[in-house]
Design an enzyme around this catalytic site. Structure first.
Site, short mmCIF file in Angstrom:
data_model
loop_
_atom_site.label_atom_id
_atom_site.label_comp_id
_atom_site.label_asym_id
_atom_site.label_seq_id
_atom_site.Cartn_x
_atom_site.Cartn_y
_atom_site.Cartn_z
N ASP A 262 0.84 -1.20 0.00
CA ASP A 262 0.00 0.00 0.00
C ASP A 262 0.87 1.26 0.00
O ASP A 262 0.59 2.24 -0.70
CB ASP A 262 -0.91 -0.04 1.23
CG ASP A 262 -2.07 0.95 1.16
OD1 ASP A 262 -2.38 1.43 0.05
OD2 ASP A 262 -2.67 1.24 2.21
N ARG B 296 -9.71 11.02 -11.83
CA ARG B 296 -9.24 10.92 -10.44
C ARG B 296 -8.76 9.51 -10.10
O ARG B 296 -8.27 9.27 -9.01
CB ARG B 296 -10.39 11.27 -9.49
CG ARG B 296 -10.85 12.74 -9.57
CD ARG B 296 -12.10 12.92 -8.70
NE ARG B 296 -11.86 12.51 -7.33
CZ ARG B 296 -12.79 11.97 -6.54
NH1 ARG B 296 -14.02 11.76 -6.99
NH2 ARG B 296 -12.51 11.62 -5.32
N LYS B 297 -8.92 8.58 -11.01
CA LYS B 297 -8.61 7.18 -10.70
C LYS B 297 -7.21 6.80 -11.19
O LYS B 297 -6.88 7.02 -12.36
CB LYS B 297 -9.64 6.24 -11.34
CG LYS B 297 -11.02 6.42 -10.75
CD LYS B 297 -11.96 5.32 -11.18
CE LYS B 297 -12.49 5.53 -12.58
NZ LYS B 297 -13.61 4.61 -12.89
C1 LIG Z 1 6.77 13.12 -4.78
C2 LIG Z 1 5.89 12.16 -4.02
C3 LIG Z 1 6.37 11.86 -2.68
C4 LIG Z 1 5.52 10.86 -2.01
C5 LIG Z 1 6.04 10.51 -0.67
C6 LIG Z 1 5.09 9.57 -0.04
C7 LIG Z 1 5.52 9.12 1.24
C8 LIG Z 1 4.59 8.25 1.99
C9 LIG Z 1 3.35 7.94 1.32
C10 LIG Z 1 2.60 6.99 2.09
C11 LIG Z 1 1.50 6.49 1.18
C12 LIG Z 1 0.56 5.75 2.07
C13 LIG Z 1 -0.56 5.27 1.22
C14 LIG Z 1 -1.60 4.71 2.18
C15 LIG Z 1 -2.91 5.11 1.59
C16 LIG Z 1 -4.07 4.62 2.50
O1 LIG Z 1 -3.84 3.71 3.20
S1 LIG Z 1 -5.45 5.53 2.46
C17 LIG Z 1 -6.38 4.74 3.74
C18 LIG Z 1 -7.25 3.63 3.27
N1 LIG Z 1 -8.27 4.12 2.37
C19 LIG Z 1 -9.36 4.74 2.81
O2 LIG Z 1 -9.57 4.91 3.98
C20 LIG Z 1 -10.31 5.24 1.74
C21 LIG Z 1 -11.74 5.09 2.18
N2 LIG Z 1 -12.60 5.42 1.04
C22 LIG Z 1 -12.92 6.71 0.77
O3 LIG Z 1 -12.57 7.63 1.52
C23 LIG Z 1 -13.65 6.99 -0.50
O4 LIG Z 1 -14.38 5.85 -0.88
C24 LIG Z 1 -12.68 7.38 -1.66
C25 LIG Z 1 -11.66 6.28 -1.95
C26 LIG Z 1 -11.94 8.65 -1.28
C27 LIG Z 1 -13.48 7.60 -2.92
O5 LIG Z 1 -14.56 8.41 -2.57
P1 LIG Z 1 -14.99 9.64 -3.50
O6 LIG Z 1 -13.90 10.64 -3.54
O7 LIG Z 1 -16.33 10.08 -3.05
O8 LIG Z 1 -15.03 9.00 -4.93
P2 LIG Z 1 -16.31 8.47 -5.73
O9 LIG Z 1 -16.94 9.65 -6.35
O10 LIG Z 1 -17.13 7.55 -4.91
O11 LIG Z 1 -15.58 7.58 -6.84
C28 LIG Z 1 -14.75 8.16 -7.83
C29 LIG Z 1 -14.55 7.10 -8.88
O12 LIG Z 1 -13.80 6.03 -8.30
C30 LIG Z 1 -14.53 4.82 -8.37
N3 LIG Z 1 -14.31 4.09 -7.11
C31 LIG Z 1 -14.32 4.59 -5.87
N4 LIG Z 1 -14.09 3.61 -4.98
C32 LIG Z 1 -13.92 2.48 -5.68
C33 LIG Z 1 -13.67 1.15 -5.33
N5 LIG Z 1 -13.48 0.77 -4.06
N6 LIG Z 1 -13.57 0.24 -6.31
C34 LIG Z 1 -13.71 0.60 -7.61
N7 LIG Z 1 -13.97 1.86 -8.01
C35 LIG Z 1 -14.08 2.79 -7.06
C36 LIG Z 1 -15.98 5.22 -8.50
O13 LIG Z 1 -16.74 4.23 -9.13
C37 LIG Z 1 -15.86 6.47 -9.36
O14 LIG Z 1 -15.63 6.07 -10.68
P3 LIG Z 1 -16.26 6.92 -11.91
O15 LIG Z 1 -17.74 6.95 -11.68
O16 LIG Z 1 -15.64 8.30 -11.82
O17 LIG Z 1 -15.83 6.18 -13.13
#
Ligand SMILES: CCCCCCCCCCCCCCCC(=O)SCCNC(=O)CCNC(=O)[C@H](O)C(C)(C)COP(=O)(O)OP(=O)(O)OC[C@H]1O[C@@H](n2cnc3c(N)ncnc32)[C@H](O)[C@@H]1OP(=O)(O)O
Length: 259
Positions: free
Chosen positions: A171, A217-218
Protein backbone atom coordinates in the site's frame (compact mmCIF):
# COMPACT_ATOMS: atom_id res chain seq x y z
CA UNK A 1 11.26 -9.15 -13.25
CA UNK A 2 12.47 -12.70 -12.97
CA UNK A 3 10.08 -15.60 -12.76
CA UNK A 4 10.19 -17.91 -9.80
CA UNK A 5 6.54 -17.35 -9.05
CA UNK A 6 5.71 -18.84 -5.69
CA UNK A 7 9.12 -20.34 -5.09
CA UNK A 8 10.45 -20.00 -1.61
CA UNK A 9 13.77 -18.44 -1.00
CA UNK A 10 16.21 -19.80 1.47
CA UNK A 11 15.17 -18.12 4.72
CA UNK A 12 18.84 -17.75 5.52
CA UNK A 13 19.28 -15.51 2.49
CA UNK A 14 18.99 -11.79 3.13
CA UNK A 15 18.44 -12.49 6.79
CA UNK A 16 19.37 -10.44 9.79
CA UNK A 17 21.54 -12.60 11.98
CA UNK A 18 19.78 -14.03 15.04
CA UNK A 19 16.17 -13.32 14.34
CA UNK A 20 13.70 -13.26 17.18
CA UNK A 21 12.03 -16.64 16.78
CA UNK A 22 9.75 -18.16 19.38
CA UNK A 23 10.94 -21.50 20.68
CA UNK A 24 8.49 -24.19 19.58
CA UNK A 25 6.45 -25.50 22.48
CA UNK A 26 7.01 -22.49 24.70
CA UNK A 27 3.63 -21.25 25.96
CA UNK A 28 2.80 -17.88 24.57
CA UNK A 29 2.61 -16.21 27.99
CA UNK A 30 6.03 -17.34 29.15
CA UNK A 31 8.38 -14.39 28.82
CA UNK A 32 10.99 -15.03 26.20
CA UNK A 33 14.35 -13.52 27.14
CA UNK A 34 15.17 -10.51 25.04
CA UNK A 35 17.68 -11.67 22.46
CA UNK A 36 20.82 -9.60 22.36
CA UNK A 37 20.19 -8.62 18.74
CA UNK A 38 16.93 -6.78 19.40
CA UNK A 39 17.93 -3.22 18.80
CA UNK A 40 17.53 -0.46 21.31
CA UNK A 41 14.82 2.15 20.87
CA UNK A 42 15.79 5.14 18.85
CA UNK A 43 16.46 8.21 20.96
CA UNK A 44 13.57 10.67 21.08
CA UNK A 45 13.39 12.94 18.08
CA UNK A 46 11.52 16.11 17.41
CA UNK A 47 7.79 15.71 16.94
CA UNK A 48 6.57 16.77 13.56
CA UNK A 49 3.14 16.90 12.11
CA UNK A 50 1.47 18.30 9.09
CA UNK A 51 -0.44 21.47 9.42
CA UNK A 52 -1.37 23.71 6.56
CA UNK A 53 -1.25 26.67 8.91
CA UNK A 54 1.41 25.94 11.51
CA UNK A 55 4.80 27.54 11.28
CA UNK A 56 7.90 25.56 10.47
CA UNK A 57 10.06 25.26 13.55
CA UNK A 58 11.65 21.81 13.65
CA UNK A 59 13.59 19.89 11.05
CA UNK A 60 12.31 16.33 10.99
CA UNK A 61 14.80 13.51 10.77
CA UNK A 62 14.91 11.47 7.60
CA UNK A 63 14.59 7.78 8.53
CA UNK A 64 15.04 6.31 5.05
CA UNK A 65 18.76 6.02 5.62
CA UNK A 66 20.88 3.20 7.04
CA UNK A 67 20.81 2.62 10.78
CA UNK A 68 22.30 0.04 13.14
CA UNK A 69 19.32 -2.28 12.58
CA UNK A 70 19.96 -2.64 8.86
CA UNK A 71 21.50 -5.93 7.79
CA UNK A 72 24.50 -6.05 5.49
CA UNK A 73 22.20 -7.18 2.68
CA UNK A 74 19.89 -4.20 3.25
CA UNK A 75 22.82 -1.76 3.26
CA UNK A 76 24.25 -3.31 0.11
CA UNK A 77 20.95 -3.06 -1.78
CA UNK A 78 20.42 0.47 -0.53
CA UNK A 79 23.83 1.53 -1.84
CA UNK A 80 23.01 -0.13 -5.15
CA UNK A 81 19.76 1.82 -5.44
CA UNK A 82 21.47 5.03 -4.35
CA UNK A 83 23.87 4.64 -7.26
CA UNK A 84 20.86 4.70 -9.58
CA UNK A 85 20.07 8.17 -8.27
CA UNK A 86 23.34 9.71 -9.43
CA UNK A 87 22.20 10.06 -13.05
CA UNK A 88 18.79 11.33 -12.03
CA UNK A 89 16.85 8.31 -13.26
CA UNK A 90 15.67 7.60 -9.71
CA UNK A 91 15.51 9.63 -6.57
CA UNK A 92 15.26 8.61 -2.97
CA UNK A 93 12.18 9.82 -1.13
CA UNK A 94 12.94 10.92 2.41
CA UNK A 95 10.71 9.48 5.11
CA UNK A 96 9.79 10.73 8.54
CA UNK A 97 8.11 9.42 11.62
CA UNK A 98 5.31 11.88 11.99
CA UNK A 99 2.78 13.34 9.66
CA UNK A 100 3.17 13.51 5.94
CA UNK A 101 6.02 15.94 5.99
CA UNK A 102 7.67 13.83 3.30
CA UNK A 103 5.26 15.10 0.69
CA UNK A 104 6.78 18.40 -0.34
CA UNK A 105 5.44 18.03 -3.86
CA UNK A 106 2.00 17.02 -2.76
CA UNK A 107 1.21 19.02 0.33
CA UNK A 108 2.16 22.46 1.42
CA UNK A 109 4.25 21.17 4.24
CA UNK A 110 4.95 22.81 7.54
CA UNK A 111 6.35 21.20 10.61
CA UNK A 112 4.95 21.65 14.05
CA UNK A 113 6.81 20.65 17.21
CA UNK A 114 3.71 19.34 18.98
CA UNK A 115 2.54 15.73 19.02
CA UNK A 116 1.14 14.66 15.73
CA UNK A 117 0.15 11.56 13.83
CA UNK A 118 2.76 8.88 13.50
CA UNK A 119 3.12 7.11 10.23
CA UNK A 120 2.10 3.47 10.65
CA UNK A 121 5.32 2.10 9.19
CA UNK A 122 7.42 4.31 11.46
CA UNK A 123 5.67 3.28 14.65
CA UNK A 124 8.35 0.90 15.89
CA UNK A 125 11.19 2.76 17.55
CA UNK A 126 13.65 -0.12 17.84
CA UNK A 127 15.91 -0.02 14.85
CA UNK A 128 15.58 -3.15 12.76
CA UNK A 129 12.52 -4.46 14.59
CA UNK A 130 9.71 -3.29 12.32
CA UNK A 131 9.70 -1.90 8.80
CA UNK A 132 13.07 -0.59 7.70
CA UNK A 133 12.57 0.86 4.28
CA UNK A 134 13.49 3.41 1.70
CA UNK A 135 11.41 4.33 -1.32
CA UNK A 136 12.83 5.44 -4.64
CA UNK A 137 10.83 7.30 -7.25
CA UNK A 138 11.55 6.96 -10.95
CA UNK A 139 12.10 10.14 -12.96
CA UNK A 140 8.91 9.39 -14.89
CA UNK A 141 7.00 9.90 -11.64
CA UNK A 142 5.09 6.72 -12.43
CA UNK A 143 7.21 4.04 -10.81
CA UNK A 144 8.35 3.46 -7.25
CA UNK A 145 10.72 0.92 -5.81
CA UNK A 146 10.67 0.21 -2.10
CA UNK A 147 13.56 -1.56 -0.45
CA UNK A 148 12.38 -3.07 2.81
CA UNK A 149 13.88 -5.17 5.56
CA UNK A 150 11.13 -7.08 7.31
CA UNK A 151 11.81 -6.95 11.04
CA UNK A 152 10.93 -9.54 13.69
CA UNK A 153 7.99 -7.52 15.08
CA UNK A 154 6.17 -8.09 11.78
CA UNK A 155 5.78 -11.78 12.44
CA UNK A 156 2.62 -13.58 11.44
CA UNK A 157 3.15 -17.26 10.85
CA UNK A 158 6.16 -18.25 12.91
CA UNK A 159 9.31 -17.02 11.24
CA UNK A 160 7.44 -15.26 8.44
CA UNK A 161 5.96 -11.84 7.86
CA UNK A 162 2.32 -11.16 8.63
CA UNK A 163 0.22 -10.75 5.50
CA UNK A 164 -0.94 -7.38 6.79
CA UNK A 165 2.65 -6.22 6.97
CA UNK A 166 3.12 -7.15 3.33
CA UNK A 167 -0.11 -5.36 2.50
CA UNK A 168 1.17 -2.28 4.32
CA UNK A 169 4.39 -2.39 2.39
CA UNK A 170 2.50 -2.73 -0.89
CA UNK A 171 0.00 0.00 0.00
CA UNK A 172 2.81 2.38 0.87
CA UNK A 173 4.75 1.61 -2.30
CA UNK A 174 1.78 2.00 -4.62
CA UNK A 175 0.51 4.91 -2.52
CA UNK A 176 3.74 6.82 -2.97
CA UNK A 177 3.56 6.10 -6.68
CA UNK A 178 -0.04 7.33 -6.82
CA UNK A 179 0.81 10.50 -4.91
CA UNK A 180 3.70 11.22 -7.21
CA UNK A 181 1.55 10.65 -10.30
CA UNK A 182 -1.40 12.62 -8.95
CA UNK A 183 0.71 15.42 -7.48
CA UNK A 184 -2.01 15.66 -4.91
CA UNK A 185 -3.42 13.52 -2.16
CA UNK A 186 -4.89 10.14 -3.07
CA UNK A 187 -6.43 7.33 -1.05
CA UNK A 188 -6.50 3.61 -1.49
CA UNK A 189 -9.91 2.59 -2.77
CA UNK A 190 -9.03 -0.97 -3.65
CA UNK A 191 -6.08 -3.23 -2.98
CA UNK A 192 -5.87 -6.80 -4.23
CA UNK A 193 -2.91 -8.94 -3.23
CA UNK A 194 -1.89 -12.44 -4.21
CA UNK A 195 0.45 -13.90 -1.65
CA UNK A 196 2.64 -16.34 -3.55
CA UNK A 197 5.36 -17.25 -1.09
CA UNK A 198 5.90 -16.47 2.59
CA UNK A 199 8.41 -13.74 3.35
CA UNK A 200 10.98 -14.85 5.94
CA UNK A 201 11.49 -12.45 8.81
CA UNK A 202 14.69 -10.55 8.27
CA UNK A 203 14.42 -10.81 4.51
CA UNK A 204 15.21 -7.82 2.38
CA UNK A 205 12.56 -7.43 -0.27
CA UNK A 206 11.96 -5.09 -3.16
CA UNK A 207 8.47 -3.86 -3.98
CA UNK A 208 8.18 -2.48 -7.48
CA UNK A 209 5.16 -0.45 -8.39
CA UNK A 210 3.99 1.37 -11.47
CA UNK A 211 1.03 3.36 -12.67
CA UNK A 212 -0.85 1.24 -15.18
CA UNK A 213 -3.56 3.73 -15.98
CA UNK A 214 -4.56 7.21 -14.88
CA UNK A 215 -8.14 8.15 -15.73
CA UNK A 216 -9.40 11.36 -14.21
CA UNK A 217 -9.24 10.92 -10.44
CA UNK A 218 -8.61 7.18 -10.70
CA UNK A 219 -5.09 5.78 -10.65
CA UNK A 220 -4.65 2.08 -11.33
CA UNK A 221 -1.36 0.59 -10.18
CA UNK A 222 0.42 -2.72 -10.00
CA UNK A 223 3.05 -3.96 -7.60
CA UNK A 224 5.35 -6.94 -7.29
CA UNK A 225 7.26 -7.93 -4.18
CA UNK A 226 10.41 -9.98 -4.81
CA UNK A 227 13.63 -10.90 -3.13
CA UNK A 228 16.59 -8.80 -4.10
CA UNK A 229 17.87 -11.38 -6.59
CA UNK A 230 14.44 -11.48 -8.25
CA UNK A 231 14.40 -15.25 -7.71
CA UNK A 232 11.28 -15.31 -5.62
CA UNK A 233 8.08 -13.47 -6.30
CA UNK A 234 6.50 -13.15 -2.86
CA UNK A 235 3.40 -11.20 -3.80
CA UNK A 236 1.78 -9.32 -6.60
CA UNK A 237 -0.92 -6.74 -6.30
CA UNK A 238 -3.16 -4.32 -8.09
CA UNK A 239 -4.51 -1.17 -6.57
CA UNK A 240 -6.89 1.66 -7.29
CA UNK A 241 -6.22 5.05 -5.78
CA UNK A 242 -8.63 7.96 -5.95
CA UNK A 243 -7.35 11.51 -5.93
CA UNK A 244 -8.83 13.50 -3.08
CA UNK A 245 -8.69 17.08 -1.95
CA UNK A 246 -6.61 17.27 1.19
CA UNK A 247 -8.01 18.75 4.34
CA UNK A 248 -5.15 17.70 6.52
CA UNK A 249 -5.24 18.82 10.07
CA UNK A 250 -3.43 17.27 12.98
CA UNK A 251 -5.53 15.18 15.34
CA UNK A 252 -6.17 16.52 18.81
CA UNK A 253 -3.30 15.95 21.25
CA UNK A 254 -5.50 13.58 23.25
CA UNK A 255 -5.62 11.25 20.26
CA UNK A 256 -1.86 11.35 19.89
CA UNK A 257 0.44 9.70 22.41
CA UNK A 258 3.72 11.49 22.92
CA UNK A 259 5.82 8.64 21.61
C1 LIG B 1 6.77 13.12 -4.78
C2 LIG B 1 5.89 12.16 -4.02
C3 LIG B 1 6.37 11.86 -2.68
C4 LIG B 1 5.52 10.86 -2.01
C5 LIG B 1 6.04 10.51 -0.67
C6 LIG B 1 5.09 9.57 -0.04
C7 LIG B 1 5.52 9.12 1.24
C8 LIG B 1 4.59 8.25 1.99
C9 LIG B 1 3.35 7.94 1.32
C10 LIG B 1 2.60 6.99 2.09
C11 LIG B 1 1.50 6.49 1.18
C12 LIG B 1 0.56 5.75 2.07
C13 LIG B 1 -0.56 5.27 1.22
C14 LIG B 1 -1.60 4.71 2.18
C15 LIG B 1 -2.91 5.11 1.59
C16 LIG B 1 -4.07 4.62 2.50
O1 LIG B 1 -3.84 3.71 3.20
S1 LIG B 1 -5.45 5.53 2.46
C17 LIG B 1 -6.38 4.74 3.74
C18 LIG B 1 -7.25 3.63 3.27
N1 LIG B 1 -8.27 4.12 2.37
C19 LIG B 1 -9.36 4.74 2.81
O2 LIG B 1 -9.57 4.91 3.98
C20 LIG B 1 -10.31 5.24 1.74
C21 LIG B 1 -11.74 5.09 2.18
N2 LIG B 1 -12.60 5.42 1.04
C22 LIG B 1 -12.92 6.71 0.77
O3 LIG B 1 -12.57 7.63 1.52
C23 LIG B 1 -13.65 6.99 -0.50
O4 LIG B 1 -14.38 5.85 -0.88
C24 LIG B 1 -12.68 7.38 -1.66
C25 LIG B 1 -11.66 6.28 -1.95
C26 LIG B 1 -11.94 8.65 -1.28
C27 LIG B 1 -13.48 7.60 -2.92
O5 LIG B 1 -14.56 8.41 -2.57
P1 LIG B 1 -14.99 9.64 -3.50
O6 LIG B 1 -13.90 10.64 -3.54
O7 LIG B 1 -16.33 10.08 -3.05
O8 LIG B 1 -15.03 9.00 -4.93
P2 LIG B 1 -16.31 8.47 -5.73
O9 LIG B 1 -16.94 9.65 -6.35
O10 LIG B 1 -17.13 7.55 -4.91
O11 LIG B 1 -15.58 7.58 -6.84
C28 LIG B 1 -14.75 8.16 -7.83
C29 LIG B 1 -14.55 7.10 -8.88
O12 LIG B 1 -13.80 6.03 -8.30
C30 LIG B 1 -14.53 4.82 -8.37
N3 LIG B 1 -14.31 4.09 -7.11
C31 LIG B 1 -14.32 4.59 -5.87
N4 LIG B 1 -14.09 3.61 -4.98
C32 LIG B 1 -13.92 2.48 -5.68
C33 LIG B 1 -13.67 1.15 -5.33
N5 LIG B 1 -13.48 0.77 -4.06
N6 LIG B 1 -13.57 0.24 -6.31
C34 LIG B 1 -13.71 0.60 -7.61
N7 LIG B 1 -13.97 1.86 -8.01
C35 LIG B 1 -14.08 2.79 -7.06
C36 LIG B 1 -15.98 5.22 -8.50
O13 LIG B 1 -16.74 4.23 -9.13
C37 LIG B 1 -15.86 6.47 -9.36
O14 LIG B 1 -15.63 6.07 -10.68
P3 LIG B 1 -16.26 6.92 -11.91
O15 LIG B 1 -17.74 6.95 -11.68
O16 LIG B 1 -15.64 8.30 -11.82
O17 LIG B 1 -15.83 6.18 -13.13
Amino acid sequence: MGGGRGRRSNPAGDSIPQLCHRTPGVPIDVPVPTPPHVPQPRPPRPHCCVSLQASCSVSPQDLAVPNAGWSAAMCEQYQRLLRCTTNGSWRRIPSYRRGLDHLPEVLQMTVDPGPGPRLFLRNVDAEGAGFEYAIFLHASGRRTRCLCQVGPYLEGHQGFAHGGAIATLVDTTVGTCALAAAKMSAMTAKLSISYLAPVPLGAVVVADSRVEQHEGRKIFLSCQVCDTQRDTLYAEATALFIQVEDNNSPPSPAACPQR
